[in-house]
Motif scaffolding. Structure first.
Motif, mmCIF file in Angstrom:
data_model
loop_
_atom_site.group_PDB
_atom_site.id
_atom_site.type_symbol
_atom_site.label_atom_id
_atom_site.label_comp_id
_atom_site.label_asym_id
_atom_site.label_seq_id
_atom_site.Cartn_x
_atom_site.Cartn_y
_atom_site.Cartn_z
ATOM 1 N N PHE A 1 11.012 55.577 -8.456
ATOM 2 C CA PHE A 1 11.850 56.779 -7.699
ATOM 3 C C PHE A 1 13.201 56.743 -7.623
ATOM 4 C CE2 PHE A 1 13.246 57.877 -3.437
ATOM 5 C CZ PHE A 1 12.796 59.269 -3.267
ATOM 6 N N ILE A 2 13.956 55.419 -7.299
ATOM 7 C CA ILE A 2 15.456 55.668 -7.498
ATOM 8 C C ILE A 2 15.925 55.894 -8.636
ATOM 9 C CG2 ILE A 2 17.383 53.897 -7.203
ATOM 10 C CD1 ILE A 2 15.782 54.437 -4.518
ATOM 11 N N ARG A 3 15.435 55.539 -9.839
ATOM 12 C CA ARG A 3 15.768 56.012 -11.256
ATOM 13 C C ARG A 3 15.871 57.422 -11.322
ATOM 14 N NH1 ARG A 3 12.817 51.695 -12.988
ATOM 15 N NH2 ARG A 3 11.512 52.930 -13.891
ATOM 16 N N MET A 4 14.692 58.033 -10.766
ATOM 17 C CA MET A 4 14.591 59.524 -11.130
ATOM 18 C C MET A 4 15.501 60.176 -10.059
ATOM 19 S SD MET A 4 10.591 59.778 -11.431
ATOM 20 C CE MET A 4 10.140 61.530 -11.619
ATOM 21 N N VAL A 5 15.851 59.664 -8.900
ATOM 22 C CA VAL A 5 17.020 60.331 -8.088
ATOM 23 C C VAL A 5 18.297 60.225 -8.595
ATOM 24 C CG1 VAL A 5 18.106 60.009 -5.674
ATOM 25 C CG2 VAL A 5 15.465 59.776 -5.836
ATOM 26 N N GLU A 6 18.544 59.049 -9.325
ATOM 27 C CA GLU A 6 19.886 58.984 -10.325
ATOM 28 C C GLU A 6 19.889 59.794 -11.160
ATOM 29 O OE1 GLU A 6 20.489 54.199 -9.049
ATOM 30 O OE2 GLU A 6 19.631 54.751 -10.978
ATOM 31 N N ARG A 7 18.989 60.217 -11.764
ATOM 32 C CA ARG A 7 18.961 61.288 -12.824
ATOM 33 C C ARG A 7 18.812 62.741 -12.385
ATOM 34 N NH1 ARG A 7 14.840 57.942 -15.327
ATOM 35 N NH2 ARG A 7 13.362 59.389 -15.091
ATOM 36 N N ALA A 8 18.642 62.927 -11.071
ATOM 37 C CA ALA A 8 18.506 64.344 -10.605
ATOM 38 C C ALA A 8 19.855 64.982 -10.471
ATOM 39 C CB ALA A 8 17.906 64.288 -9.165
#
Length: 205
Positions: free
Chosen positions: A198-205
């Motif tokens: 989840f955190i990695r997807m937020v960072e890529r958003a």
């Protein structure tokens, strides 16, 4: 903005009847005069009406029920059982301590148990809670709690990244400070790999 729903009253702790629009406008005139200006001068004569109208929009979340927004779910998802995530949902709120704007974005994910909800409804829930006098911590938890109550998913993750104008335009005057709050429930809380994803997807958003 003429009536407060029972749900809104409960959350807001409202026990007295709501002031009339005319009383609200008079309160604005009082504040203008307290600030040192003349509420009767040409440039300010219609300001009370404009302010009350703006408050009707800024705090419209008191009249909305997040459970109603999440009331319809869909079970025919062809066996889909992975994360559902929305990123960069606009957050426009006001801090309950100074009534200054809170501006940022929310990232919300859930792990379906049996059903999914329309993605626009998740954005709507963020909007409902943001259109109230808030602390960011409370708002983050409220969004997660509403999704959990309505859908009973396997887990919910919420991250809000916002700047607080009460810190930018007054007080310490630090305009570049972001506040990040998170809430993780269910498998997002117990499964470190899922939380990290989840955190990695937020960072890529």
């Amino acid at each position: 903005m003429d009536a407060v729903t029972p749900e809104a009253a409960r959350l807001a702790g409202v026990t007295n009847s709501k002031p009339t629009r005319e009383e609200a406008e008079e309160a604005v005139r009082t504040l203008i005069a307290w600030a040192g200006d003349d509420p009767a001068r040409e440039g300010l004569i219609d300001t009370p009406k404009r302010v009350v109208k703006a408050w009707s929009e800024w705090f419209s979340g008191y009249e909305a029920d997040p459970m109603a927004a999440l009331g319809k779910t869909f079970e025919d998802v062809q066996g889909y059982d992975d994360m559902v995530m929305l990123t960069n949902i606009d957050v426009e709120s006001h801090c309950e301590h100074h009534l200054a704007p809170i501006l940022g974005v929310a990232h919300v994910a859930y792990l379906p148990r049996k059903a999914v909800v329309g993605i626009s409804k998740i954005a709507r829930v963020v909007e409902i809670f943001s259109k109230r006098m808030q602390t960011q911590e409370t708002m983050t938890a409220q969004i997660a709690d509403a999704l959990t109550e309505a859908m009973q998913p396997l887990g919910v993750a919420v991250l809000i990244d916002a700047k607080h104008q009460c810190m930018t335009t007054r007080g310490v005057h630090h305009p570049n400070v972001s506040t990040i709050t998170t809430t993780f429930t269910g498998e997002f809380k117990t499964d470190p790999a899922l939380k990290d994803r989840f955190i990695r997807m937020v960072e890529r958003a």
